[in-house]
Design a protein around this motif. Structure first.
Motif, PDB file in Angstrom:
ATOM      1  N   GLY A   1      16.965  12.553  18.411  1.00 55.50           N
ATOM      2  CA  GLY A   1      17.160  12.044  19.757  1.00 55.50           C
ATOM      3  C   GLY A   1      16.941  10.538  19.750  1.00 55.50           C
ATOM      4  N   PRO A   2      16.047  10.010  20.604  1.00 50.79           N
ATOM      5  CA  PRO A   2      15.818   8.563  20.646  1.00 50.79           C
ATOM      6  C   PRO A   2      14.780   8.069  19.631  1.00 50.79           C
ATOM      7  CG  PRO A   2      14.572   9.608  22.388  1.00 50.79           C
ATOM      8  CD  PRO A   2      15.344  10.712  21.708  1.00 50.79           C
ATOM      9  N   VAL A   3      14.116   8.986  18.931  1.00 53.44           N
ATOM     10  CA  VAL A   3      13.028   8.613  18.033  1.00 53.44           C
ATOM     11  C   VAL A   3      13.584   8.336  16.637  1.00 53.44           C
ATOM     12  CG1 VAL A   3      10.797   9.257  17.055  1.00 53.44           C
ATOM     13  CG2 VAL A   3      11.425  10.038  19.363  1.00 53.44           C
ATOM     14  N   ARG A   4      13.312   7.145  16.160  1.00 58.20           N
ATOM     15  CA  ARG A   4      13.839   6.715  14.864  1.00 58.20           C
ATOM     16  C   ARG A   4      12.720   6.718  13.827  1.00 58.20           C
ATOM     17  NH1 ARG A   4      14.672   1.721  12.105  1.00 58.20           N
ATOM     18  NH2 ARG A   4      16.712   1.504  11.111  1.00 58.20           N
TER      19      ARG A   4
ATOM     20  N   ARG B   1       5.336   6.747  15.865  1.00 57.35           N
ATOM     21  CA  ARG B   1       6.506   7.381  16.485  1.00 57.35           C
ATOM     22  C   ARG B   1       6.478   8.894  16.340  1.00 57.35           C
ATOM     23  NH1 ARG B   1      11.494   3.352  14.667  1.00 57.35           N
ATOM     24  NH2 ARG B   1      10.553   1.405  15.430  1.00 57.35           N
ATOM     25  N   ASN B   2       5.715   9.394  15.376  1.00 59.08           N
ATOM     26  CA  ASN B   2       5.666  10.846  15.195  1.00 59.08           C
ATOM     27  C   ASN B   2       5.186  11.548  16.461  1.00 59.08           C
ATOM     28  OD1 ASN B   2       6.432  10.244  12.596  1.00 59.08           O
ATOM     29  ND2 ASN B   2       4.454  10.740  11.665  1.00 59.08           N
ATOM     30  N   ARG B   3       4.318  10.885  17.220  1.00 61.56           N
ATOM     31  CA  ARG B   3       3.786  11.489  18.445  1.00 61.56           C
ATOM     32  C   ARG B   3       4.842  11.598  19.536  1.00 61.56           C
ATOM     33  NH1 ARG B   3      -0.482   7.774  17.297  1.00 61.56           N
ATOM     34  NH2 ARG B   3       0.198   6.471  19.048  1.00 61.56           N
ATOM     35  N   LYS B   4       5.914  10.849  19.395  1.00 63.36           N
ATOM     36  CA  LYS B   4       6.979  10.880  20.401  1.00 63.36           C
ATOM     37  C   LYS B   4       7.985  11.994  20.152  1.00 63.36           C
ATOM     38  CE  LYS B   4       6.649   5.861  21.122  1.00 63.36           C
ATOM     39  NZ  LYS B   4       7.395   4.578  21.126  1.00 63.36           N
ATOM     40  N   LEU B   5       7.871  12.658  19.007  1.00 67.44           N
ATOM     41  CA  LEU B   5       8.813  13.719  18.667  1.00 67.44           C
ATOM     42  C   LEU B   5       8.533  14.978  19.498  1.00 67.44           C
ATOM     43  CD1 LEU B   5       8.729  13.401  14.775  1.00 67.44           C
ATOM     44  CD2 LEU B   5      10.695  12.866  16.232  1.00 67.44           C
ATOM     45  N   ALA B   6       9.591  15.657  19.921  1.00 64.62           N
ATOM     46  CA  ALA B   6       9.430  16.976  20.528  1.00 64.62           C
ATOM     47  C   ALA B   6       8.849  17.914  19.478  1.00 64.62           C
ATOM     48  CB  ALA B   6      10.777  17.492  21.025  1.00 64.62           C
ATOM     49  N   ALA B   7       8.154  18.950  19.918  1.00 63.55           N
ATOM     50  CA  ALA B   7       7.445  19.845  18.996  1.00 63.55           C
ATOM     51  C   ALA B   7       8.374  20.397  17.917  1.00 63.55           C
ATOM     52  CB  ALA B   7       6.785  20.970  19.775  1.00 63.55           C
ATOM     53  N   GLU B   8       9.565  20.821  18.324  1.00 62.44           N
ATOM     54  CA  GLU B   8      10.485  21.403  17.342  1.00 62.44           C
ATOM     55  C   GLU B   8      11.012  20.348  16.371  1.00 62.44           C
ATOM     56  OE1 GLU B   8      12.904  20.711  21.176  1.00 62.44           O
ATOM     57  OE2 GLU B   8      10.870  21.307  20.570  1.00 62.44           O
ATOM     58  N   HIS B   9      11.140  19.125  16.840  1.00 61.49           N
ATOM     59  CA  HIS B   9      11.594  18.052  15.958  1.00 61.49           C
ATOM     60  C   HIS B   9      10.486  17.621  14.997  1.00 61.49           C
ATOM     61  CE1 HIS B   9      14.752  16.908  19.236  1.00 61.49           C
ATOM     62  NE2 HIS B   9      15.108  17.968  18.532  1.00 61.49           N
ATOM     63  N   ARG B  10       9.252  17.624  15.495  1.00 57.19           N
ATOM     64  CA  ARG B  10       8.131  17.295  14.609  1.00 57.19           C
ATOM     65  C   ARG B  10       8.016  18.322  13.486  1.00 57.19           C
ATOM     66  NH1 ARG B  10       5.581  16.877  11.166  1.00 57.19           N
ATOM     67  NH2 ARG B  10       3.460  16.120  10.791  1.00 57.19           N
ATOM     68  N   ALA B  11       8.244  19.570  13.800  1.00 63.27           N
ATOM     69  CA  ALA B  11       8.180  20.617  12.784  1.00 63.27           C
ATOM     70  C   ALA B  11       9.305  20.476  11.763  1.00 63.27           C
ATOM     71  CB  ALA B  11       8.239  21.993  13.443  1.00 63.27           C
ATOM     72  N   ASP B  12      10.422  19.906  12.191  1.00 60.18           N
ATOM     73  CA  ASP B  12      11.583  19.777  11.310  1.00 60.18           C
ATOM     74  C   ASP B  12      11.561  18.480  10.501  1.00 60.18           C
ATOM     75  OD1 ASP B  12      14.487  20.832  10.739  1.00 60.18           O
ATOM     76  OD2 ASP B  12      14.736  18.693  11.200  1.00 60.18           O
TER      77      ASP B  12
ATOM     78  N   HIS C   1       0.852  -1.193   0.000  1.00 58.16           N
ATOM     79  CA  HIS C   1       0.000   0.000   0.000  1.00 58.16           C
ATOM     80  C   HIS C   1       0.888   1.244   0.000  1.00 58.16           C
ATOM     81  CE1 HIS C   1      -2.838   3.095   1.318  1.00 58.16           C
ATOM     82  NE2 HIS C   1      -3.803   2.270   0.995  1.00 58.16           N
ATOM     83  N   PRO C   2       0.561   2.251  -0.825  1.00 57.16           N
ATOM     84  CA  PRO C   2       1.366   3.477  -0.839  1.00 57.16           C
ATOM     85  C   PRO C   2       1.488   4.075   0.560  1.00 57.16           C
ATOM     86  CG  PRO C   2      -0.190   3.477  -2.659  1.00 57.16           C
ATOM     87  CD  PRO C   2      -0.542   2.294  -1.804  1.00 57.16           C
ATOM     88  N   THR C   3       2.624   4.659   0.828  1.00 56.89           N
ATOM     89  CA  THR C   3       2.871   5.261   2.133  1.00 56.89           C
ATOM     90  C   THR C   3       1.849   6.353   2.427  1.00 56.89           C
ATOM     91  OG1 THR C   3       5.240   4.797   1.945  1.00 56.89           O
ATOM     92  CG2 THR C   3       4.567   6.487   3.538  1.00 56.89           C
ATOM     93  N   VAL C   4       1.248   6.279   3.585  1.00 61.15           N
ATOM     94  CA  VAL C   4       0.309   7.310   4.024  1.00 61.15           C
ATOM     95  C   VAL C   4       1.115   8.408   4.709  1.00 61.15           C
ATOM     96  CG1 VAL C   4      -1.719   7.823   5.441  1.00 61.15           C
ATOM     97  CG2 VAL C   4      -1.504   5.599   4.314  1.00 61.15           C
ATOM     98  N   ARG C   5       0.815   9.665   4.382  1.00 55.49           N
ATOM     99  CA  ARG C   5       1.626  10.774   4.880  1.00 55.49           C
ATOM    100  C   ARG C   5       0.791  11.834   5.578  1.00 55.49           C
ATOM    101  NH1 ARG C   5       6.692  10.326   3.112  1.00 55.49           N
ATOM    102  NH2 ARG C   5       7.044   8.803   1.450  1.00 55.49           N
ATOM    103  N   GLU C   6       1.468  12.548   6.462  1.00 60.19           N
ATOM    104  CA  GLU C   6       0.873  13.727   7.077  1.00 60.19           C
ATOM    105  C   GLU C   6       0.750  14.804   5.999  1.00 60.19           C
ATOM    106  OE1 GLU C   6      -0.060  13.708  10.175  1.00 60.19           O
ATOM    107  OE2 GLU C   6       1.212  12.349  11.332  1.00 60.19           O
ATOM    108  N   SER C   7       0.038  15.857   6.311  1.00 61.26           N
ATOM    109  CA  SER C   7      -0.179  16.921   5.326  1.00 61.26           C
ATOM    110  C   SER C   7       1.120  17.598   4.900  1.00 61.26           C
ATOM    111  CB  SER C   7      -1.148  17.971   5.886  1.00 61.26           C
ATOM    112  OG  SER C   7      -0.632  18.537   7.084  1.00 61.26           O
TER     113      SER C   7
END
Length: 268
Positions: free
Chosen positions: A180-183, A96-107, A82-88
């Motif tokens: 950081g620890p999030v892969r 794992r995206n939820r484990k990212l710090a806010a600044e890392h999620r933005a980056d 199945h094609p990769t589902v992506r955020e906007s």
């Protein structure tokens, strides 16, 4: 979902191990990881006996390994990618995206942007793996936060998952990165127009289930037979008194092209 004790007896000692496709990518940086993946997947296939199973292309290596296991062990199931589902913003969807710090999620969308930038090199027919890798690495690391680190970045054959010396068939550019620890992992397919047509039969044989490939082959043979019969029916009528043997049986009519397949490829 079956309880864990029912899946793994206390003295269980059997694992499913793949020895070729695991040599690179996540298999190299996470030794033994796919032994557990393949074992639990095969157990679930045996318990539920589904007709088909769908796996996301984000886990590109996992999908390839499951396809190989099903092929090698004659598991009667169809595997669909199945094609990769992506955020906007392009980031591959992952818990794992939820484990990212806010600044890392933005980056984090930098991962997708880096892969896209490297893939753009194919537009000019680039065949050097080093050029693709250098471009992706440049975009991954450019102004990256200090917590960002590349776990691996590899360009591999889309089917064998082995590194290539030259891009002469469809390849996959894959990476795993840490904040950081999030892969996080992601990948992108790279197809050169000049080599995609040559690699098409190989891709079809790999990605379609064996039965689909057999049916496709039979349909192609039937189509070729129809085309040949039609051509024979339309052969030129020899002038009265001429030697018919001098006119080829399959001489094309004026304006006929190189065949239906050639026309379809040219008209893509």
């Amino acid at each position: 979902t079956p309880e864990i004790p029912g899946l793994y007896p206390p003295d269980h000692s059997t694992l499913v191990t793949e020895s070729l496709l695991t040599k690179h990518l996540c298999g190299a940086t996470r030794p033994g990881h796919f032994d557990g993946v393949l074992t639990i997947v095969l157990k679930l296939f045996n318990i539920f006996q589904p007709e088909l199973a769908i796996f996301g292309n984000k886990d590109f290596q996992q999908l390839a390994l499951i396809r190989r296991m099903v092929r090698d062990l004659d598991v009667p199931i169809e595997i669909i990618g199945h094609p990769t589902v992506r955020e906007s913003d392009g980031l591959a969807l992952s818990s794992r995206n939820r484990k990212l710090a806010a600044e890392h999620r933005a980056d984090a969308p930098r991962i997708r942007r880096a892969l896209l930038a490297a893939r753009d090199l194919a537009k000019n027919g680039e065949q050097s793996p080093a050029v693709y890798l250098d471009a992706a690495r440049h975009h991954l690391l450019k102004q990256a936060p200090s917590a960002f680190k590349i776990d691996y970045l590899e360009l591999v054959d889309a089917i064998s998952l082995q590194p290539v010396a030259k891009v002469t068939a469809p390849v996959t550019l894959a990476t795993a990165c840490f904040y950081g620890p999030v892969r996080l992992i992601d990948n992108i397919g790279i197809f050169l127009h000049s080599v995609t047509e040559m690699a098409l039969p190989r891709l079809l044989e790999h990605y379609l289930s064996p039965m689909r490939f057999i049916l496709l082959t039979l349909a192609s043979l039937a189509l070729a037979s129809c085309v040949n019969n039609t051509t024979a029916e339309r052969r030129p009528v020899p002038p009265q008194g001429s030697d018919e043997s001098s006119i080829p049986w399959n001489a094309p009519r004026q304006g006929e092209g190189a065949g239906m397949l050639g026309g379809l490829l040219e008209g893509r």
